[in-house]
Write a protein that holds these residues in place. Structure first.
Motif, PDB file in Angstrom:
ATOM      1  N   ILE A  57      33.394  37.784  66.545  1.00 25.98           N
ATOM      2  CA  ILE A  57      33.441  37.021  67.801  1.00 25.98           C
ATOM      3  C   ILE A  57      34.190  37.815  68.869  1.00 25.98           C
ATOM      4  N   GLN A  58      35.342  38.366  68.497  1.00 27.82           N
ATOM      5  CA  GLN A  58      36.136  39.098  69.476  1.00 27.82           C
ATOM      6  C   GLN A  58      35.472  40.411  69.870  1.00 27.82           C
ATOM      7  N   LEU A  59      34.807  41.076  68.950  1.00 29.03           N
ATOM      8  CA  LEU A  59      34.043  42.279  69.300  1.00 29.03           C
ATOM      9  C   LEU A  59      32.925  41.931  70.275  1.00 29.03           C
ATOM     10  N   LYS A  60      32.255  40.819  70.046  1.00 27.59           N
ATOM     11  CA  LYS A  60      31.176  40.381  70.947  1.00 27.59           C
ATOM     12  C   LYS A  60      31.730  40.086  72.343  1.00 27.59           C
ATOM     13  N   GLU A  61      32.888  39.448  72.414  1.00 25.97           N
ATOM     14  CA  GLU A  61      33.508  39.160  73.711  1.00 25.97           C
ATOM     15  C   GLU A  61      33.892  40.459  74.430  1.00 25.97           C
ATOM     16  N   LEU A  62      34.433  41.428  73.696  1.00 30.20           N
ATOM     17  CA  LEU A  62      34.770  42.724  74.300  1.00 30.20           C
ATOM     18  C   LEU A  62      33.511  43.424  74.791  1.00 30.20           C
ATOM     19  N   GLU A  63      32.434  43.269  74.046  1.00 33.65           N
ATOM     20  CA  GLU A  63      31.146  43.836  74.454  1.00 33.65           C
ATOM     21  C   GLU A  63      30.634  43.122  75.717  1.00 33.65           C
ATOM     22  N   ASP A  64      30.732  41.798  75.740  1.00 36.53           N
ATOM     23  CA  ASP A  64      30.296  41.018  76.901  1.00 36.53           C
ATOM     24  C   ASP A  64      31.082  41.387  78.162  1.00 36.53           C
ATOM     25  N   HIS A  65      32.361  41.749  77.980  1.00 40.14           N
ATOM     26  CA  HIS A  65      33.200  42.139  79.113  1.00 40.14           C
ATOM     27  C   HIS A  65      33.084  43.639  79.426  1.00 40.14           C
ATOM     28  N   GLU A  66      32.141  44.303  78.760  1.00 38.00           N
ATOM     29  CA  GLU A  66      31.802  45.709  79.009  1.00 38.00           C
ATOM     30  C   GLU A  66      32.949  46.676  78.736  1.00 38.00           C
ATOM     31  N   LEU A  67      33.803  46.314  77.755  1.00 35.52           N
ATOM     32  CA  LEU A  67      34.882  47.199  77.344  1.00 35.52           C
ATOM     33  C   LEU A  67      34.459  48.085  76.176  1.00 35.52           C
ATOM     34  N   ILE A  68      33.508  47.600  75.372  1.00 35.56           N
ATOM     35  CA  ILE A  68      32.972  48.379  74.258  1.00 35.56           C
ATOM     36  C   ILE A  68      31.452  48.269  74.263  1.00 35.56           C
ATOM     37  N   THR A  69      30.828  49.211  73.574  1.00 35.38           N
ATOM     38  CA  THR A  69      29.383  49.130  73.351  1.00 35.38           C
ATOM     39  C   THR A  69      29.140  49.121  71.850  1.00 35.38           C
ATOM     40  N   LYS A  70      28.045  48.515  71.482  1.00 38.15           N
ATOM     41  CA  LYS A  70      27.654  48.413  70.078  1.00 38.15           C
ATOM     42  C   LYS A  70      26.354  49.184  69.903  1.00 38.15           C
ATOM     43  N   LYS A  71      26.357  50.089  68.938  1.00 40.24           N
ATOM     44  CA  LYS A  71      25.145  50.850  68.640  1.00 40.24           C
ATOM     45  C   LYS A  71      24.687  50.475  67.237  1.00 40.24           C
ATOM     46  N   ILE A  72      23.439  50.053  67.140  1.00 40.64           N
ATOM     47  CA  ILE A  72      22.849  49.704  65.848  1.00 40.64           C
ATOM     48  C   ILE A  72      21.855  50.795  65.475  1.00 40.64           C
ATOM     49  N   TYR A  73      22.109  51.445  64.341  1.00 40.70           N
ATOM     50  CA  TYR A  73      21.227  52.510  63.876  1.00 40.70           C
ATOM     51  C   TYR A  73      20.081  51.906  63.067  1.00 40.70           C
ATOM     52  N   PRO A  74      18.854  52.403  63.267  1.00 35.93           N
ATOM     53  CA  PRO A  74      17.684  51.853  62.574  1.00 35.93           C
ATOM     54  C   PRO A  74      17.561  52.389  61.139  1.00 35.93           C
ATOM     55  N   VAL A  75      18.521  52.012  60.313  1.00 34.42           N
ATOM     56  CA  VAL A  75      18.496  52.421  58.908  1.00 34.42           C
ATOM     57  C   VAL A  75      18.670  51.172  58.045  1.00 34.42           C
ATOM     58  N   VAL A  76      18.397  51.311  56.749  1.00 41.61           N
ATOM     59  CA  VAL A  76      18.598  50.210  55.816  1.00 41.61           C
ATOM     60  C   VAL A  76      19.607  50.670  54.780  1.00 41.61           C
ATOM     61  N   PRO A  77      20.712  49.957  54.598  1.00 41.02           N
ATOM     62  CA  PRO A  77      21.140  48.787  55.369  1.00 41.02           C
ATOM     63  C   PRO A  77      21.545  49.188  56.785  1.00 41.02           C
ATOM     64  N   PRO A  78      21.536  48.226  57.716  1.00 41.71           N
ATOM     65  CA  PRO A  78      21.862  48.546  59.107  1.00 41.71           C
ATOM     66  C   PRO A  78      23.263  49.150  59.249  1.00 41.71           C
ATOM     67  N   LYS A  79      23.361  50.111  60.123  1.00 42.57           N
ATOM     68  CA  LYS A  79      24.641  50.749  60.410  1.00 42.57           C
ATOM     69  C   LYS A  79      24.999  50.410  61.852  1.00 42.57           C
ATOM     70  N   VAL A  80      26.232  49.922  62.051  1.00 43.23           N
ATOM     71  CA  VAL A  80      26.701  49.526  63.375  1.00 43.23           C
ATOM     72  C   VAL A  80      27.960  50.317  63.695  1.00 43.23           C
ATOM     73  N   GLU A  81      28.044  50.799  64.920  1.00 45.79           N
ATOM     74  CA  GLU A  81      29.253  51.471  65.398  1.00 45.79           C
ATOM     75  C   GLU A  81      29.600  50.968  66.785  1.00 45.79           C
ATOM     76  N   TYR A  82      30.903  50.854  67.024  1.00 44.60           N
ATOM     77  CA  TYR A  82      31.410  50.459  68.332  1.00 44.60           C
ATOM     78  C   TYR A  82      32.083  51.648  68.987  1.00 44.60           C
ATOM     79  N   SER A  83      32.005  51.708  70.303  1.00 44.83           N
ATOM     80  CA  SER A  83      32.737  52.733  71.045  1.00 44.83           C
ATOM     81  C   SER A  83      33.201  52.130  72.364  1.00 44.83           C
ATOM     82  N   LEU A  84      34.244  52.734  72.908  1.00 43.66           N
ATOM     83  CA  LEU A  84      34.756  52.274  74.198  1.00 43.66           C
ATOM     84  C   LEU A  84      33.813  52.723  75.308  1.00 43.66           C
ATOM     85  N   THR A  85      33.648  51.869  76.284  1.00 43.95           N
ATOM     86  CA  THR A  85      32.932  52.274  77.486  1.00 43.95           C
ATOM     87  C   THR A  85      33.905  53.048  78.368  1.00 43.95           C
ATOM     88  N   GLU A  86      33.392  53.628  79.422  1.00 42.37           N
ATOM     89  CA  GLU A  86      34.268  54.298  80.388  1.00 42.37           C
ATOM     90  C   GLU A  86      35.270  53.295  80.955  1.00 42.37           C
TER      91      GLU A  86
END
Length: 122
Positions: A57-86
């Motif tokens: 929930i808190q990661l989603k809120e940080l993403e919504d406020h454009e502080l982080i981005t979420k990258k989902i890699y198209p692999v099985v099982p799914p791989k997700v990584e977060y990074s800070l935006t500028e």
């Protein structure tokens, strides 16, 4: 999911910061992502007291406020990584300054926190 009944008070910078960073784990999440801990499982290991649901929930809120981005890699099982935006990177010096203040005042802060916890709610 929780839906607000009232608009937040956004009259000054502190209101805005509070709205974006309010949440027990958000500052730590930002710091750990800054340090290179980008996968949800890594973040969970860094903050074991938090449930996966609350972290998500808190990661989603940080993403919504454009502080982080979420990258989902198209692999099985799914791989997700977060990074800070500028924009999120601009918070790191502020978080660092807060951490330095906490370190410099550690003994006093620990004393008043423990005193409050051991005296119970009165």
């Amino acid at each position: 999911m929780y839906e607000r009944k009232f608009l937040p008070n956004l009259n000054c910078g502190l209101d805005l910061v509070g709205e974006v960073l309010y949440g027990k784990w958000k500052v730590r999440l930002l710091w750990f992502i800054h340090e290179g801990n980008k996968r949800p499982s890594e973040l969970q290991r860094k903050i074991p007291d938090a449930t996966r649901r609350v972290l998500n929930i808190q990661l989603k809120e940080l993403e919504d406020h454009e502080l982080i981005t979420k990258k989902i890699y198209p692999v099985v099982p799914p791989k997700v990584e977060y990074s800070l935006t500028e924009f999120g990177q601009t918070l790191i010096p502020v978080i660092s300054a807060l951490g330095d203040w906490g370190d410099k005042n550690e003994a006093h802060l620990r004393s008043v926190i423990l005193k409050h916890l051991t005296s119970g709610s009165e």
